[in-house]
Design a protein around this motif. Structure first.
Motif, PDB file in Angstrom:
ATOM      1  N   ILE A  20       0.841  -1.202   0.000  1.00 43.63           N
ATOM      2  CA  ILE A  20       0.000   0.000   0.000  1.00 43.63           C
ATOM      3  C   ILE A  20       0.876   1.253   0.000  1.00 43.63           C
ATOM      4  N   VAL A  21       1.879   1.254   0.869  1.00 43.32           N
ATOM      5  CA  VAL A  21       2.750   2.429   0.957  1.00 43.32           C
ATOM      6  C   VAL A  21       3.524   2.619  -0.354  1.00 43.32           C
TER       7      VAL A  21
ATOM      8  N   PHE B 120       2.760   1.593  -3.293  1.00 48.69           N
ATOM      9  CA  PHE B 120       1.825   1.997  -4.349  1.00 48.69           C
ATOM     10  C   PHE B 120       1.564   3.499  -4.263  1.00 48.69           C
ATOM     11  N   ALA B 121       1.305   3.985  -3.035  1.00 52.23           N
ATOM     12  CA  ALA B 121       1.062   5.416  -2.864  1.00 52.23           C
ATOM     13  C   ALA B 121       2.293   6.213  -3.295  1.00 52.23           C
TER      14      ALA B 121
ATOM     15  N   HIS C 268       2.585   6.868  -6.831  1.00 49.14           N
ATOM     16  CA  HIS C 268       1.500   7.631  -7.444  1.00 49.14           C
ATOM     17  C   HIS C 268       1.323   9.030  -6.867  1.00 49.14           C
ATOM     18  N   VAL C 269       2.315   9.531  -6.143  1.00 48.41           N
ATOM     19  CA  VAL C 269       2.190  10.910  -5.661  1.00 48.41           C
ATOM     20  C   VAL C 269       3.321  11.734  -6.256  1.00 48.41           C
ATOM     21  N   ARG C 270       3.187  13.059  -6.067  1.00 49.70           N
ATOM     22  CA  ARG C 270       4.223  13.944  -6.597  1.00 49.70           C
ATOM     23  C   ARG C 270       5.521  13.800  -5.809  1.00 49.70           C
TER      24      ARG C 270
ATOM     25  N   GLN D 237       5.772  14.816  -1.920  1.00 47.95           N
ATOM     26  CA  GLN D 237       5.137  13.906  -0.963  1.00 47.95           C
ATOM     27  C   GLN D 237       5.899  12.579  -0.897  1.00 47.95           C
TER      28      GLN D 237
ATOM     29  N   ALA E 255       8.814  12.957   1.384  1.00 50.59           N
ATOM     30  CA  ALA E 255       8.402  12.924   2.789  1.00 50.59           C
ATOM     31  C   ALA E 255       8.179  11.482   3.240  1.00 50.59           C
ATOM     32  N   MET E 256       7.514  10.702   2.363  1.00 52.22           N
ATOM     33  CA  MET E 256       7.238   9.305   2.711  1.00 52.22           C
ATOM     34  C   MET E 256       8.544   8.527   2.836  1.00 52.22           C
TER      35      MET E 256
ATOM     36  N   PHE F 179      11.413   9.608   3.555  1.00 52.96           N
ATOM     37  CA  PHE F 179      12.155  10.016   4.739  1.00 52.96           C
ATOM     38  C   PHE F 179      11.664   9.253   5.976  1.00 52.96           C
ATOM     39  N   CYS F 180      10.343   9.136   6.127  1.00 46.65           N
ATOM     40  CA  CYS F 180       9.780   8.374   7.255  1.00 46.65           C
ATOM     41  C   CYS F 180      10.300   6.934   7.238  1.00 46.65           C
ATOM     42  N   ILE F 181      10.337   6.352   6.035  1.00 46.73           N
ATOM     43  CA  ILE F 181      10.749   4.950   5.908  1.00 46.73           C
ATOM     44  C   ILE F 181      12.221   4.786   6.259  1.00 46.73           C
TER      45      ILE F 181
ATOM     46  N   ILE G  60       8.856  -2.372   1.752  1.00 45.16           N
ATOM     47  CA  ILE G  60       8.497  -1.200   0.944  1.00 45.16           C
ATOM     48  C   ILE G  60       9.561  -0.907  -0.110  1.00 45.16           C
TER      49      ILE G  60
ATOM     50  N   PRO H 192       2.987   4.123 -16.462  1.00 50.19           N
ATOM     51  CA  PRO H 192       1.540   4.352 -16.274  1.00 50.19           C
ATOM     52  C   PRO H 192       0.757   4.136 -17.555  1.00 50.19           C
TER      53      PRO H 192
END
Lengths: 280, 272
Positions: free
Chosen positions: A81-82, A84-85, A88-90, A93, A96-97, A99-101, A162, A174
């Motif tokens: 899920i992560v 995939f997101a 599909h984001v710019r 974002q 940011a994701m 970095f958390c990971i 991930i 895509p």
């Protein structure tokens, strides 16, 4: 020609120190473990007989397999899920994701297990919160059981799932999904029929990485299981520290090592393992 | 790609950030706990207090454990970076299937379960009489860090033009000079990334330390481990907070180096 050979052998001199160190101080001890497992207390496969006869060992292997399977399924689904997101984001974002990971990935596993003990123990914060808002009257048992172990393990393994899945998804153009949609497929059909099959290599790599690392995982199960949930790694330590039976401890270690190699051998038929471990 | 905020897209982002929250929040909660005014692990009740940071800095055992960990991590980082870098350069330059087999062989410590290697090294360390010594721990940490150095340096070398090395040799530079003045400067970001990995691995390592040390060598992770096992002293929360800050700094450094590496690679492929 001789000069070329000479060159080659001089470059081998650069490789040698690390290679020798690894062979003498790492591989030799591992072989010694195999050796002890078939020679102590007496030569033969006596130690391994216990794998088949001891009900207690069966229970431990069963616990290990069950927890590893559950952890792997949860981690790969949540990780997908992560990933995939992220695909599909710019850019911003995504960063940011990521970095958390990476922060989770880099933080000491001991500190992460400590954080979960703090949250999950009987008088821990989650129980305080649940009681404060009246969802429960008595503290729930959240750690020192399989629930706590699985939560801690999934938390540890998520980055390992991930990252390979994301690397795979990023490479899927895509336009495939657009083409499927253009030909009349619903969003669901396009995902299940086109996108998901294309992400299979990432899913396989992630599943294997998580399962292999779960099998031999020691710290989190030991801390969050609190001695109540004993997986094979912890049992090796306990068996060894309490009994000092080298024969039994090395037999268990050898079995664990072969279990890991078996998984790698099976999965290696489907994916390039060297790529998974970042060697190429 | 459609950018409309459809229901499906909101669901996906919501789920993804929930999972990310699950990953990050447990770490964030440590910070307020480290400022608690209570003598047990909890959120601050009446006021914020630096008591548990003071406890860390005034406790000789905590400081001693930290110093030991730093010494071991620095020594094993230096050893694994030197050995791993030379090995990666050698394999890269030889570039036969045998060399690539060596590179794969070097990854062994990543694959073998930590408990198995801990048991194996402990047994051998007894024979060598280096159980519970600095040299024993440094050697163990060097062995498990080498793979990460080999990986990062090999990745950096993939972006380095072999012809630069050949040019240096043709102009009469010795192998040592070429490595020192031509190869290493241009793969420096990869080497430093490897060093950061190696340092982090040694500084956090606990499983082998539990086996191969007893009283003489007492590293920071071992002290945290013992703290979690017996009484969950809030000092651990202050130590953990400081470690999170250190990790953050190392991560940012590594990300910066990675960026440098990809710029260097872009330049190399642009020239080629």
């Amino acid at each position: 020609m001789t000069r070329v050979l000479d060159q080659q052998s001089r470059y081998w001199l650069l490789v040698m120190p690390a290679l020798l160190l690894m062979t003498v101080f790492y591989v030799y001890p591992l072989i010694q473990v195999l050796w002890i497992s078939v020679t102590e207390p007496e030569p033969g496969l006596g130690n391994y007989a216990e794998l088949f006869t001891s009900g207690f060992l069966h229970k431990i292997w069963w616990t290990t397999t069950r927890i590893c399977t559950l952890t792997t399924i949860l981690t790969v689904v949540l990780g997908y899920i992560v990933a995939f997101a992220m695909a599909h984001v710019r850019e911003r974002q995504m960063t940011a994701m990521m970095f958390c990971i990476l922060l989770t990935f880099w933080l000491s596993v001991l500190i992460r297990a400590f954080a979960w003990v703090m949250l999950l123990r009987t008088n821990g914060m989650i129980n305080d919160l649940l009681m404060a808002i009246g969802l429960t009257d008595e503290p729930l048992r959240l750690s020192r059981n399989e629930f706590g172990v699985v939560v801690g393990m999934v938390h540890f393994m998520l980055p390992l799932a991930i990252l390979p899945i994301y690397a795979n998804l990023r490479g899927i153009s895509p336009s495939y999904v657009s083409a499927a949609r253009g030909l009349g497929a619903s969003a669901r059909q396009a995902f299940l029929g086109v996108y998901l099959p294309l992400s299979k290599p990432g899913i396989i790599s992630a599943t294997m990485l998580v399962f292999v690392f779960s099998l031999g995982f020691f710290i989190t199960p030991a801390i969050l299981g609190g001695g109540k949930v004993v997986m094979i790694s912890e049992y090796i330590r306990v068996a060894f520290e309490e009994t000092l039976l080298w024969g039994k401890a090395t037999m268990l270690a050898t079995s664990l090592l072969f279990a890991v190699l078996l998984v790698l051998a099976v999965v290696g038929r489907f994916v390039d393992l060297r790529k998974v471990f970042g060697a190429t | 790609m459609e950018r409309r905020l459809t229901f499906g897209r909101c669901m996906m982002l919501g789920l993804a950030w929930t999972v990310l929250g699950f990953m990050v929040l447990p770490m964030l909660i440590i910070f307020p706990v480290s400022l608690t005014d209570q003598y047990y692990l909890s959120l601050p009740k009446e006021s914020l207090s630096l008591e548990h940071y003071k406890a860390y800095f005034t406790d000789e055992q905590w400081i001693d454990a930290t110093v030991q960990s730093v010494i071991i991590a620095v020594a094993s980082t230096v050893a694994s970076v030197v050995l791993g870098t030379l090995c990666a350069i050698g394999c890269w330059r030889i570039s036969t299937s045998r060399a690539s087999a060596v590179r794969t062989f070097m990854l062994l410590p990543i694959i073998v379960p930590t408990i198995v290697q801990a048991l194996a090294l402990y047994r051998f360390w007894i024979d060598l009489r280096i159980v519970d010594t600095y040299i024993g721990v440094i050697l163990a940490h060097t062995l498990v860090s080498i793979p990460y150095v080999v990986i990062t340096v090999s990745a950096a070398l993939a972006g380095f033009d072999v012809r630069l090395e050949q040019a240096a040799r043709n102009l009469g530079a010795s192998m040592a000079q070429t490595i020192r003045h031509v190869i290493v400067p241009s793969i420096m970001p990869g080497v430093l990334s490897g060093a950061i990995f190696a340092f982090t691995i040694s500084f956090d390592e606990i499983v082998m330390v539990l086996f191969i040390t007893s009283r003489n060598v007492y590293t920071l992770p071992k002290r945290i481990w013992d703290g979690i096992e017996d009484h969950l002293d809030p000092t651990i929360a202050s130590v953990a907070t400081m470690l999170i800050v250190v990790t953050l700094a190392l991560l940012l450094a590594e990300l910066w180096l990675r960026q440098r590496r990809s710029i260097a690679r872009g330049r190399a492929s642009g020239e080629a």
